[in-house]
Design a protein around this motif. Structure first.
Motif, PDB file in Angstrom:
ATOM      1  N   SER A   1       0.816  -1.223   0.000  1.00  0.00           N
ATOM      2  CA  SER A   1       0.000   0.000   0.000  1.00  0.00           C
ATOM      3  C   SER A   1       0.845   1.266   0.000  1.00  0.00           C
ATOM      4  O   SER A   1       0.355   2.328  -0.397  1.00  0.00           O
ATOM      5  N   GLY A   2       2.076   1.182   0.423  1.00  0.00           N
ATOM      6  CA  GLY A   2       2.956   2.345   0.385  1.00  0.00           C
ATOM      7  C   GLY A   2       3.977   2.308  -0.732  1.00  0.00           C
ATOM      8  O   GLY A   2       4.893   3.147  -0.752  1.00  0.00           O
ATOM      9  N   HIS A   3       3.862   1.373  -1.642  1.00  0.00           N
ATOM     10  CA  HIS A   3       4.804   1.265  -2.751  1.00  0.00           C
ATOM     11  C   HIS A   3       4.568   2.385  -3.760  1.00  0.00           C
ATOM     12  O   HIS A   3       3.458   2.917  -3.888  1.00  0.00           O
ATOM     13  N   GLY A   4       5.608   2.713  -4.515  1.00  0.00           N
ATOM     14  CA  GLY A   4       5.510   3.825  -5.453  1.00  0.00           C
ATOM     15  C   GLY A   4       4.677   3.534  -6.676  1.00  0.00           C
ATOM     16  O   GLY A   4       3.984   4.422  -7.202  1.00  0.00           O
ATOM     17  N   ILE A   5       4.705   2.290  -7.173  1.00  0.00           N
ATOM     18  CA  ILE A   5       3.987   1.965  -8.414  1.00  0.00           C
ATOM     19  C   ILE A   5       2.475   2.106  -8.250  1.00  0.00           C
ATOM     20  O   ILE A   5       1.817   2.729  -9.104  1.00  0.00           O
ATOM     21  N   PRO A   6       1.837   1.566  -7.193  1.00  0.00           N
ATOM     22  CA  PRO A   6       0.391   1.796  -7.055  1.00  0.00           C
ATOM     23  C   PRO A   6       0.023   3.270  -6.913  1.00  0.00           C
ATOM     24  O   PRO A   6      -1.004   3.712  -7.467  1.00  0.00           O
ATOM     25  N   TRP A   7       0.861   4.055  -6.232  1.00  0.00           N
ATOM     26  CA  TRP A   7       0.548   5.468  -6.079  1.00  0.00           C
ATOM     27  C   TRP A   7       0.705   6.223  -7.388  1.00  0.00           C
ATOM     28  O   TRP A   7      -0.110   7.098  -7.735  1.00  0.00           O
ATOM     29  N   LEU A   8       1.722   5.922  -8.162  1.00  0.00           N
ATOM     30  CA  LEU A   8       1.897   6.578  -9.455  1.00  0.00           C
ATOM     31  C   LEU A   8       0.753   6.204 -10.411  1.00  0.00           C
ATOM     32  O   LEU A   8       0.200   7.070 -11.129  1.00  0.00           O
TER      33      LEU A   8
ATOM     34  N   THR B   1       9.028   8.003   3.376  1.00  0.00           N
ATOM     35  CA  THR B   1       8.967   9.320   2.740  1.00  0.00           C
ATOM     36  C   THR B   1       7.687   9.478   1.925  1.00  0.00           C
ATOM     37  O   THR B   1       7.023  10.520   1.973  1.00  0.00           O
ATOM     38  N   ARG B   2       7.315   8.429   1.215  1.00  0.00           N
ATOM     39  CA  ARG B   2       6.106   8.504   0.384  1.00  0.00           C
ATOM     40  C   ARG B   2       4.856   8.582   1.247  1.00  0.00           C
ATOM     41  O   ARG B   2       3.916   9.341   0.933  1.00  0.00           O
TER      42      ARG B   2
END
Length: 283
Positions: A130-137, A206-207
């Protein structure tokens, strides 16, 4: 006819001048207490060396001995002593590093399936995703594409820019610091890159800090949802330590860095007018 003794007076007593000088020499030696040269020669020593040794005063010998003793008996100079003593900052940093490693190892209770909390590991990995960069991007790009209002597009555009800025800054700091991940970590993370083998700082922290602060500032959320955002940010950071991915200082620095990134996004805020002007200049 004069007697032979009268003709050769030097045989018996020598010439008067010589006898007088001889008398004066021996009398001076008796008065000063020095030995005759013949006596010094019988002892096998040089008269000049003897006079030089005798001329050395006890005070001078004591002064030379004291100076030599002070130079050899004292410890290292003050500058060397200061250089040998470790600085307070270095000792403090070493102590904090030791505490950080010890505490991170004690809290890594989900590092593997055989750990004390190994059964909770799947839930911690779900929070990690849930805190990974790919799902957020992907989510920010989809919301930007589907948004109908200019305000929504503006918010999603700046969130997307903040996520890209986070990837660049975190990758740069990791490549510079090059701190290895904890020894008890298992490299089974989702979609890792080359710099992800380094630990400092935590990119998830950080994200999470930047996105959480961004959502609370630009989205109208009810009180329960705001509490959930706070809990999610804390769980993402805490899960990094429980899984053994990062040390405690990696997560704490990641929270601070994410907040600074949010401030930077606010300073570099891109409005639709600014974006149109940039697109017009590029065209």
């Amino acid at each position: 006819m004069p007697s032979p003794k009268a003709k050769n007076p030097g045989r018996s007593g020598g010439s008067p001048g010589l006898s007088g000088s001889s008398y004066e020499f021996f009398s001076s030696t008796k008065q000063t207490g020095r030995s005759s040269p013949s006596h010094l020669q019988r002892q096998g020593s040089d008269p000049t060396t003897a006079r030089l040794r005798a001329s050395e005063s006890p005070s001078r010998r004591r002064g030379s001995n004291s100076s030599t003793g002070s130079a050899s008996g004292q410890g290292p100079p003050e500058e060397d002593g200061i250089r040998l003593n470790p600085s307070l900052i270095r000792v403090s940093l070493s102590s904090l590093l030791a505490i950080d490693l010890w505490l991170s190892k004690r809290l890594g209770v989900c590092a593997c399936e055989d750990s004390s909390w190994g059964s909770v590991r799947p839930l911690m990995k779900l929070i990690e995703v849930s805190g990974h960069g790919i799902p957020w991007l992907a989510g920010a790009a989809y919301c930007l594409y589907k948004s109908d209002s200019a305000a929504g597009q503006e918010v999603m555009l700046n969130l997307l820019m903040g996520l890209l800025l986070d990837l660049i800054l975190v990758g740069f700091v990791k490549a510079v610091v090059r701190r290895r991940r904890p020894a008890h970590n298992q490299m089974d993370m989702f979609a890792t890159f080359s710099v992800d083998r380094y630990s400092f700082p935590s990119g998830h922290a950080t994200r999470a800090a930047m996105c959480g602060r961004f959502l609370l500032a630009h989205l109208v959320l009810a009180a329960p949802l705001r509490v959930l955002v706070f809990l999610w940010v804390g769980l993402v950071g805490f899960s990094r330590v429980l899984l053994g991915r990062h040390n405690v200082t990696d997560v704490l620095f990641g929270f601070w860095m994410g907040y600074c990134q949010y401030k930077l996004v606010e300073m570099l805020w891109i409005s639709p007018q600014t974006l149109q002007g940039l697109l017009g200049l590029s065209a």
